[in-house]
Design a protein around this motif. Structure first.
Motif, PDB file in Angstrom:
ATOM      1  N   ARG A   1      -3.176  -9.931 -11.541  1.00 12.09           N
ATOM      2  CA  ARG A   1      -3.181  -9.667 -10.111  1.00 12.09           C
ATOM      3  C   ARG A   1      -1.877  -8.994  -9.674  1.00 12.09           C
ATOM      4  NH1 ARG A   1      -6.110 -11.465  -5.821  1.00 12.09           N
ATOM      5  NH2 ARG A   1      -5.051 -11.470  -3.790  1.00 12.09           N
ATOM      6  N   PRO A   2      -1.943  -7.844  -9.011  1.00 11.17           N
ATOM      7  CA  PRO A   2      -0.718  -7.165  -8.577  1.00 11.17           C
ATOM      8  C   PRO A   2      -0.168  -7.770  -7.294  1.00 11.17           C
ATOM      9  CG  PRO A   2      -2.618  -5.893  -7.903  1.00 11.17           C
ATOM     10  CD  PRO A   2      -3.153  -7.067  -8.694  1.00 11.17           C
ATOM     11  N   ARG A   3       1.044  -7.407  -6.974  1.00 12.32           N
ATOM     12  CA  ARG A   3       1.658  -7.862  -5.744  1.00 12.32           C
ATOM     13  C   ARG A   3       1.111  -7.056  -4.562  1.00 12.32           C
ATOM     14  NH1 ARG A   3       7.741  -7.263  -8.264  1.00 12.32           N
ATOM     15  NH2 ARG A   3       7.433  -8.627 -10.065  1.00 12.32           N
ATOM     16  N   ALA A   4       1.328  -7.604  -3.371  1.00  6.35           N
ATOM     17  CA  ALA A   4       0.892  -6.905  -2.162  1.00  6.35           C
ATOM     18  C   ALA A   4       1.582  -5.554  -2.037  1.00  6.35           C
ATOM     19  CB  ALA A   4       1.171  -7.767  -0.929  1.00  6.35           C
ATOM     20  N   LEU A   5       2.830  -5.486  -2.513  1.00  2.69           N
ATOM     21  CA  LEU A   5       3.569  -4.226  -2.461  1.00  2.69           C
ATOM     22  C   LEU A   5       2.874  -3.147  -3.287  1.00  2.69           C
ATOM     23  CD1 LEU A   5       6.094  -2.696  -1.540  1.00  2.69           C
ATOM     24  CD2 LEU A   5       7.281  -3.591  -3.571  1.00  2.69           C
ATOM     25  N   PHE A   6       2.250  -3.548  -4.402  1.00  6.09           N
ATOM     26  CA  PHE A   6       1.534  -2.569  -5.217  1.00  6.09           C
ATOM     27  C   PHE A   6       0.360  -1.965  -4.468  1.00  6.09           C
ATOM     28  CE2 PHE A   6      -2.080  -1.664  -8.005  1.00  6.09           C
ATOM     29  CZ  PHE A   6      -1.550  -0.611  -8.733  1.00  6.09           C
ATOM     30  N   LEU A   7      -0.385  -2.791  -3.739  1.00  4.61           N
ATOM     31  CA  LEU A   7      -1.523  -2.278  -2.982  1.00  4.61           C
ATOM     32  C   LEU A   7      -1.067  -1.271  -1.934  1.00  4.61           C
ATOM     33  CD1 LEU A   7      -3.538  -5.596  -2.540  1.00  4.61           C
ATOM     34  CD2 LEU A   7      -3.812  -3.812  -4.280  1.00  4.61           C
TER      35      LEU A   7
END
Length: 303
Positions: A120-126
């Motif tokens: 799962r990526p971080r919110a910053l990645f999205l």
């Protein structure tokens, strides 16, 4: 035994090698244009001229190539698709747009890991994905101020698809690196990819042999660029923090843009320049947000 922390001088040396390798890879779309051969044929000559050097490196570092693993075979197939799509993309759109769209690969890799590997990526990645996609879309739909490509929508689509193939290549190389050396993987991926590129050139009835001495020189340059550029980046990325190494993706499109302007009069319009900056910023931000702190990547960047 704990790994020794590089000194300040060694980090500066690695940074110089990293930037050098990225600049060398930035020559790739220019050399493809100058190769005076078909797009797939240029990819064949790139790998064919690189293979003797890669074989020599493999013998020196690990005593020979041994038999190819399934990861090396997969990497070869993916890299041949990468080169084929990218070289045709360069033929139909500007070298700058083709290079920027191709450098969306880190976004694709992390999205794949999220969906299929449950990382799962971080919110910053999205947020970074949204930024990169918005910038790429702006570049694709905007008109440049210079000479347009013969079929820019097709070239943009092929270049964007290249990011997918190179992402799969990186994933195969990443898995293979857990089991064997970089030299062996690079050699076998080239040995598998070269005949596939040759088959594609013959299938599409491309000009296989460059018609001029300059074309042959460009093909030889592609082979040397493949070994020197990819090798330099791989060496440096193992010696720098992720946050530093990730900026390598910015250098290649800049070099391609400058050379495209000097050699082919490909001038970016204001919206295209803005889109390029936004897309590359999104790619860098995605790399910073998607990798654990303190882990240095080992895969080479860019085709």
């Amino acid at each position: 035994m704990a790994e020794r922390t590089p000194s300040a001088a060694e980090r500066w040396q690695a940074l110089g090698v990293l930037l050098f390798g990225a600049a060398v890879i930035g020559l790739s779309p220019i050399l493809v244009r100058l190769a005076d051969a078909g797009p797939a044929a240029a990819g064949f000559w790139r790998l064919a001229f690189a293979l003797p050097l890669l074989l020599a490196m493999t013998w020196r570092t690990s005593g020979g190539p041994s038999l190819p693993s399934r990861y090396a075979l997969a990497a070869g197939v993916m890299f041949s698709l990468d080169l084929g799509f990218w070289h045709y993309g360069i033929s139909y759109t500007s070298v700058t747009k083709a290079t920027v769209l191709t450098n969306l690969t880190p976004v694709v890799v992390t999205a794949f890991a999220w969906i299929f590997l449950k990382e799962r990526p971080r919110a910053l990645f999205l947020a970074a994905v949204a930024l990169a996609v918005a910038g790429a879309w702006t570049m694709a739909v905007s008109k440049g101020a210079g000479r347009p490509g013969p079929n820019e929508p097709l070239g943009d689509a092929l270049s964007l698809t290249t990011a997918l193939w190179y992402a799969f290549y990186m994933l195969a190389m990443g898995e293979g690196r857990k089991r064997e050396t970089t030299g062996r993987l690079m050699f076998w991926s080239g040995a598998v990819g070269a005949p596939l590129m040759l088959a594609a050139a013959l299938l599409f009835r491309e000009r296989l042999l460059p018609a001029t001495a300059g074309g042959w020189a460009a093909c030889l340059g592609l082979g040397l660029m493949h070994v020197v550029g990819q090798g330099s980046i791989a060496w440096a990325m193992g010696r720098l923090p992720t946050s530093t190494a990730s900026v390598v993706v910015v250098v290649q499109p800049v070099v391609a843009a400058v050379l495209g302007w000097l050699l082919f009069q490909e001038i970016l319009g204001p919206l295209q320049a803005l889109g390029a900056a936004v897309a590359l910023s999104g790619v860098v931000l995605a790399q910073l947000a998607s990798r654990p702190r303190g882990v240095s990547p080992g895969s080479p960047a860019g085709p």
